[in-house]
Motif scaffolding. Structure first.
Motif, mmCIF file in Angstrom:
data_model
loop_
_atom_site.group_PDB
_atom_site.id
_atom_site.type_symbol
_atom_site.label_atom_id
_atom_site.label_comp_id
_atom_site.label_asym_id
_atom_site.label_seq_id
_atom_site.Cartn_x
_atom_site.Cartn_y
_atom_site.Cartn_z
ATOM 1 N N ASP A 158 0.832 -1.205 0.000
ATOM 2 C CA ASP A 158 0.000 0.000 0.000
ATOM 3 C C ASP A 158 0.871 1.261 0.000
ATOM 4 O O ASP A 158 0.492 2.284 -0.570
ATOM 5 N N GLU A 159 2.045 1.175 0.642
ATOM 6 C CA GLU A 159 2.961 2.315 0.680
ATOM 7 C C GLU A 159 3.374 2.725 -0.723
ATOM 8 O O GLU A 159 3.467 3.913 -1.052
ATOM 9 N N CYS A 160 3.622 1.719 -1.562
ATOM 10 C CA CYS A 160 4.017 1.996 -2.945
ATOM 11 C C CYS A 160 2.887 2.698 -3.693
ATOM 12 O O CYS A 160 3.117 3.668 -4.430
ATOM 13 N N ALA A 161 1.661 2.223 -3.491
ATOM 14 C CA ALA A 161 0.510 2.821 -4.165
ATOM 15 C C ALA A 161 0.352 4.288 -3.783
ATOM 16 O O ALA A 161 0.043 5.139 -4.629
ATOM 17 N N GLU A 162 0.575 4.598 -2.518
ATOM 18 C CA GLU A 162 0.468 5.982 -2.058
ATOM 19 C C GLU A 162 1.597 6.839 -2.616
ATOM 20 O O GLU A 162 1.406 8.000 -2.960
ATOM 21 N N LEU A 163 2.795 6.242 -2.701
ATOM 22 C CA LEU A 163 3.951 6.982 -3.205
ATOM 23 C C LEU A 163 3.744 7.390 -4.659
ATOM 24 O O LEU A 163 4.110 8.494 -5.070
ATOM 25 N N ARG A 164 3.150 6.514 -5.445
ATOM 26 C CA ARG A 164 2.904 6.818 -6.857
ATOM 27 C C ARG A 164 2.066 8.091 -7.019
ATOM 28 O O ARG A 164 2.279 8.874 -7.939
ATOM 29 N N LYS A 165 1.107 8.273 -6.120
ATOM 30 C CA LYS A 165 0.211 9.426 -6.212
ATOM 31 C C LYS A 165 0.955 10.750 -6.019
ATOM 32 O O LYS A 165 0.507 11.793 -6.498
ATOM 33 N N SER A 166 2.092 10.684 -5.306
ATOM 34 C CA SER A 166 2.831 11.912 -5.006
ATOM 35 C C SER A 166 3.835 12.295 -6.084
ATOM 36 O O SER A 166 4.399 13.382 -6.050
#
Length: 327
Positions: A181-189
């Motif tokens: 999930d951390e990776c998914a959130e990082l992509r958004k930034s």
């Protein structure tokens, strides 16, 4: 005239075919700047062995010397591992700046993965070391690590990741993070990437001519002091032979020679000459693979005369629409 609009030119091909000369001339005549796509020229101190030939960027004209600016050369030290993610990140930064300044990007190089990462827009995420994961991995055998990686990536293509413990652990670390999930959130930034619409020009030579060029250039580099360059990197700059060997080709073989693993300079030359020829074949195979994946490469005629190849390049680019798209 093709309807597709291009906002940069890529000149690719195997080693020793004159890509830089073509790219520099094109950039000078079309208000462009060079973005290098070479995995070893990014490192400071790797000059002769990597074939930087920085004097090629100074063009003699009737009114004097004209310098063609270049980018992504001498941007890292050997104390760091510059990789495809590093290149892609730096490339987008430079590309956006050239667009903003109204300058045509001319990408020149033979590192297939670097070029492919830009052309097909590899989706990279920076993955930091996971101390907890590494502590767990330290207690496992290479076979167990391999099983772990294959559970995460059943369709693993790069089987070499299963052969070296450090690479297997790193591959697990990346795969675990990419599914988090951390990776998914990082992509958004992540900021939006600039639009890259390349006109891709390929250049190579017939096999005999290519081998001859490789041999001629290798003799020149020996005469320029390539062995002394590697010796200086080890003896003065303090880089281990292991680090230099990981750079491949010239740096690997010369390091082995300096370590006494290769008997003489004559044997070194023969081994290295053969290895560079094999490397050129692998480069061409990579570019053919790109074409099979849908990348359109316009190949110049396989002739030695670089001026005639340049005329062919102009003919191709004249039939296309080249313009600078603002980011």
């Amino acid at each position: 005239m093709e309807e597709k609009t291009y906002n940069c030119v890529i000149i690719l091909g195997p080693t020793a075919v004159g890509k830089t000369a073509l790219g520099v001339r094109y950039a000078r005549e079309h208000g462009g700047e060079i973005i290098s796509a070479d995995s070893r020229q990014v490192y400071r101190g790797l000059d002769i062995g990597s074939g930087k030939d920085l004097s090629d960027y100074d063009v003699q004209t009737e009114s004097g010397t004209v310098h063609v600016p270049y980018h992504l050369i001498d941007v890292a030290t050997l104390s760091e591992e510059y990789n495809v993610y590093s290149y892609q990140t730096d490339f987008y930064r430079v590309f956006a700046d050239l667009q903003k300044r109204g300058v045509l990007p001319v990408i020149v190089g033979g590192t297939g993965m670097y070029v492919d990462a830009i052309v097909r827009g590899y989706d990279f995420i920076e993955v930091k070391e996971n101390a907890e994961l590494r502590a767990k991995a330290a207690k496992m055998s290479l076979e167990e690590l391999g099983e772990w990686l294959l559970r995460l990536k059943p369709n693993l293509h790069n089987k070499s990741d299963l052969l070296i413990r450090e690479r297997t652990i790193r591959a697990i670390e990346i795969a675990e993070f990419m599914q988090s999930d951390e990776c998914a959130e990082l992509r958004k930034s992540y900021p939006p990437r600039p639009t890259v619409q390349p006109l891709i020009i390929g250049t190579t030579l017939e096999r005999t001519a290519l081998r001859s060029n490789i041999t001629k250039r290798l003799r020149e580099r020996f005469a320029e002091g390539m062995i002394d360059e590697v010796k200086h990197l080890h003896d003065v700059d303090g880089y281990s032979y292991e680090r230099l060997e990981r750079l491949g080709l010239e740096y690997r073989f010369i390091s082995e020679f300096l370590e006494g693993k290769i008997a003489s300079e004559e044997v070194l030359f023969t081994k290295l000459n053969t290895a560079i020829g094999q490397f050129a074949k692998r480069q061409e195979t990579w570019f053919r693979g790109m074409q099979k994946k849908g990348v359109n490469i316009h190949w110049l005629p396989c002739i030695l005369d670089v001026h005639k190849r340049y005329d062919a390049l102009l003919e191709i680019s004249a039939s296309m629409q080249l313009q600078l798209l603002q980011p």
